[in-house]
Design a protein around this motif. Structure first.
Motif, PDB file in Angstrom:
ATOM      1  N   UNK A   5       0.840  -1.210   0.000  1.00  0.00           N
ATOM      2  CA  UNK A   5       0.000   0.000   0.000  1.00  0.00           C
ATOM      3  C   UNK A   5       0.870   1.254   0.000  1.00  0.00           C
ATOM      4  N   UNK A   6       2.054   1.176   0.600  1.00  0.00           N
ATOM      5  CA  UNK A   6       2.952   2.336   0.568  1.00  0.00           C
ATOM      6  C   UNK A   6       3.394   2.588  -0.883  1.00  0.00           C
ATOM      7  N   UNK A   7       3.736   1.515  -1.584  1.00  0.00           N
ATOM      8  CA  UNK A   7       4.175   1.645  -2.983  1.00  0.00           C
ATOM      9  C   UNK A   7       3.021   2.178  -3.836  1.00  0.00           C
ATOM     10  N   UNK A   8       1.817   1.644  -3.571  1.00  0.00           N
ATOM     11  CA  UNK A   8       0.639   2.076  -4.338  1.00  0.00           C
ATOM     12  C   UNK A   8       0.418   3.570  -4.162  1.00  0.00           C
ATOM     13  N   UNK A   9       0.574   4.002  -2.930  1.00  0.00           N
ATOM     14  CA  UNK A   9       0.365   5.419  -2.642  1.00  0.00           C
ATOM     15  C   UNK A   9       1.421   6.275  -3.358  1.00  0.00           C
ATOM     16  N   UNK A  10       2.677   5.790  -3.414  1.00  0.00           N
ATOM     17  CA  UNK A  10       3.730   6.542  -4.122  1.00  0.00           C
ATOM     18  C   UNK A  10       3.408   6.594  -5.621  1.00  0.00           C
ATOM     19  N   UNK A  11       2.906   5.484  -6.175  1.00  0.00           N
ATOM     20  CA  UNK A  11       2.516   5.480  -7.598  1.00  0.00           C
ATOM     21  C   UNK A  11       1.392   6.481  -7.848  1.00  0.00           C
ATOM     22  N   UNK A  12       0.442   6.526  -6.925  1.00  0.00           N
ATOM     23  CA  UNK A  12      -0.682   7.474  -7.089  1.00  0.00           C
ATOM     24  C   UNK A  12      -0.163   8.913  -7.090  1.00  0.00           C
ATOM     25  N   UNK A  13       0.846   9.175  -6.253  1.00  0.00           N
ATOM     26  CA  UNK A  13       1.422  10.523  -6.202  1.00  0.00           C
ATOM     27  C   UNK A  13       2.103  10.855  -7.537  1.00  0.00           C
ATOM     28  N   UNK A  14       2.753   9.839  -8.135  1.00  0.00           N
ATOM     29  CA  UNK A  14       3.401  10.049  -9.445  1.00  0.00           C
ATOM     30  C   UNK A  14       2.332  10.397 -10.489  1.00  0.00           C
ATOM     31  N   UNK A  15       1.246   9.632 -10.434  1.00  0.00           N
ATOM     32  CA  UNK A  15       0.170   9.871 -11.414  1.00  0.00           C
ATOM     33  C   UNK A  15      -0.420  11.261 -11.252  1.00  0.00           C
ATOM     34  N   UNK A  16      -0.344  11.779 -10.014  1.00  0.00           N
ATOM     35  CA  UNK A  16      -0.876  13.134  -9.774  1.00  0.00           C
ATOM     36  C   UNK A  16       0.124  14.201 -10.248  1.00  0.00           C
TER      37      UNK A  16
END
Ligand code: PEP
Ligand code: MG
Length: 562
Positions: free
Chosen positions: A86-97
């Protein structure tokens, strides 16, 4: 006095002994660059962030492979954070933003840190580990050196805001003369690990991180005093004192006894096989607290009876016929084990931890008791089993029955909940012995989260209210005709040990390196003198006055050495 000037400063001593050497400042965390641009290639950035977390996890695992026990568990637990999906997922979401890779990692880490902080207790303590993982991952994507302890080659004093457990656990004992932190607390990871490694340490030293690297400092892990740029006379006086102390400690040996011969068993706190081997080689009477949850902190499934039997056998064997007091898993929302997770709680320290968790998952307790009984039989060790976080008579009786049903001879309970301390006569009536966990007893008596370094003064076991609760428990134990020991950090404070004995405690369990000073203090005082010191401490109005009353009335020869 300027932060880098010379002079005496006061922190909290958490690991005994003195040390002198140049300061090595731990490299501060790496932060993302301001206005980091959005990545040109979104897929490549995603892969880069994924690879950064994976490489942090691999590096931590590699370090874990080089150490044992507590250090290994801590490193593996930190590696698990780096692998958290979930930490990695959250970092990916930040990249997408539209954030750059380093900024995306920092944002994801802060999002999780806020959640951990809101959960409090053990989770709040993991924030240091989480930020450490984040900072390492940021350094990796930026291609700069990872934060932490720099390379150095002469004996030095490590200074940091707070040391991540991963850093403390992997320090080179031969080069680290001492540790000073600006944050941290009496029962923080840094404090427990430093004491276990026998490295003098002081926590809560204001302005520590502003001391220039290379500045010589002298630290006293007993008194908490730190002298910055001391003059040669001070260093020489400290060296003479250190040698005198070492000679005095080396001259005392054998079982713990007061001057008039009252036996007080001096025991070790351990967290696994490696600790057991080291402790068994010392002049002490066995183990007073084996924190079994330390062995399984990084396990992702419940260990089998066979796996546990083998570990316990390796722990018991080095002690021959000496006693080994084992505490059943002290897990729960407060110290989560993946395989014993009951989900998040509002107030983890007051939640379903310790024996309360065993009541909900009795199969875990039974597997552990079966393994302990197997290992006890095959080694012939004097094994005694106690439960953490017991609050009532019913809980004590329930636990004792299960211990005996599994073929173990002796059952006990930790007395670390004030309710159990006040009713010790009845609670201990159900078992064979009690052991005061003064870390938690202070936390619950003073309503101060032990993970909160800023509340160190409230958590001080010299608080007269805590001494009153200990006195009530000791009186209850006397009434029930049952022995009661202490296995919290307070047992390793030589002056407080005198008070505890004066209150009626019959064994003291501590980091093995603390045993000689406690033995020496006991040998210099009769039982009656300990009782007088205990009375003086309880008559004091404040923690500082209680300690000072005992220090000034204790044998001068001992007080001078401590
Ligand atoms: C205590 O609470 O004093 C104790 C010994 O247990 P732990 O520190 O593991 O909670
Ligand atoms: Mg406890």
């Amino acid at each position: 006095m300027s932060a880098t000037g010379s002079g005496l400063r006061q922190g909290i001593g958490v690991s005994p002994g003195s040390a002198y050497g140049p300061v090595v400042q731990v490299a501060p965390p790496v932060r993302p660059p301001a206005n980091e641009p959005a990545p040109a290639d979104a897929d490549a950035a995603r892969d880069q962030v994924t690879a950064a977390f994976a490489s942090v996890a691999a590096a931590l695992d590699e370090k874990a492979g080089r150490v044992h026990d507590t250090a290994q568990s801590i490193l593996k637990a930190t590696a698990m954070i780096a692998r958290d999906r979930s930490l990695l997922k959250s970092a990916h979401a930040q990249l997408e933003a539209g954030r750059g890779p380093a900024t995306a990692i920092a944002a994801a880490v802060e999002e999780f840190a806020a959640k951990f902080e809101a959960l409090g207790g053990y989770f709040a303590e993991r924030v240091a580990d989480l930020r450490d993982v984040g900072s390492r991952a940021i350094a990796t994507v930026l291609g700069v050196p990872v934060p932490g302890v720099p390379d150095f080659d002469e004996p030095s004093i490590i200074v940091a805001e707070d040391l991540a457990p991963a850093e403390t656990a992997t320090l080179d004992r031969a080069l680290v003369a001492g540790i000073v932190t600006q944050g941290g607390g009496r029962t923080s990871h840094t404090a427990i690990l430093a004491a276990q490694m026998g490295i003098p340490a002081v926590v809560q030293l204001a302005g520590a991180t502003e001391i220039d690297a290379g500045t010589p400092i002298a630290i006293d892990g007993d008194s908490g005093e730190v002298m910055i740029a001391p003059d040669p006379e001070f260093v020489e006086a400290q060296r003479v004192r250190r040698e005198r102390r070492a000679a005095a400690l080396a001259a005392s040996s054998g079982p713990g006894r007061t001057a008039d011969g009252l036996h007080i068993a001096l025991l070790a706190n351990i967290g696994g096989v490696e600790d057991a081997v080291l402790a068994a080689a010392q002049d002490l009477e066995g183990v007073g607290l084996f924190r079994t949850e330390f062995v399984f902190l990084s396990a992702d499934r419940a260990p089998t009876v066979e796996e546990q039997t083998e570990i316990y056998r390796q722990v018991f064997e080095p002690f021959g016929e000496r006693r080994v007091v084992v505490r059943t898993l002290d897990a729960g929302a407060d110290k989560p084990l993946t395989f014993a997770d009951l989900g998040p709680e509002e107030n983890p320290a007051l939640g379903r931890r310790g024996l309360r968790l065993s009541a909900e998952r009795p199969e875990l307790l039974d597997a552990q008791l079966e393994a302990l009984a197997n290992a006890a039989r095959s080694t012939g060790a004097d094994v005694r089993v106690m439960a953490p976080m017991v609050a009532t008579v019913e809980e004590a009786a329930w636990f004792a029955r299960r211990v005996y049903e599994n073929g173990l001879a002796k059952a006990g309970v930790m007395i670390e909940v004030p309710g159990a301390a006040l009713r010790a006569a009845h609670v201990l009536g159900e078992v064979d012995f009690g052991s005061l966990g003064t870390n938690d007893l202070a936390q619950y008596t003073m309503a101060a989260d032990r993970m909160q370094g800023e509340l160190s003064d409230l958590l001080d076991p010299w608080q007269p209210a805590v001494l009153d609760v200990i006195a009530a428990a000791a009186e209850g134990a006397r009434g029930a005709g049952k022995p009661i020991g202490v296995c919290g950090e307070s047992a390793g404070d030589p002056l407080l040990a005198l008070v505890l004995v004066g209150l009626g405690v019959t064994s003291l369990s501590m980091a093995p390196g603390k045993v000689p000073a406690v033995r020496l203090a006991l040998a210099a005082h009769s039982q009656l003198e300990c009782q007088r010191l205990a009375a003086a401490a309880r008559e004091a109005r404040t923690a500082a006055e209680a300690r000072e009353a005992v220090r000034s009335q204790a044998s001068a020869a001992v007080a001078e050495l401590l």
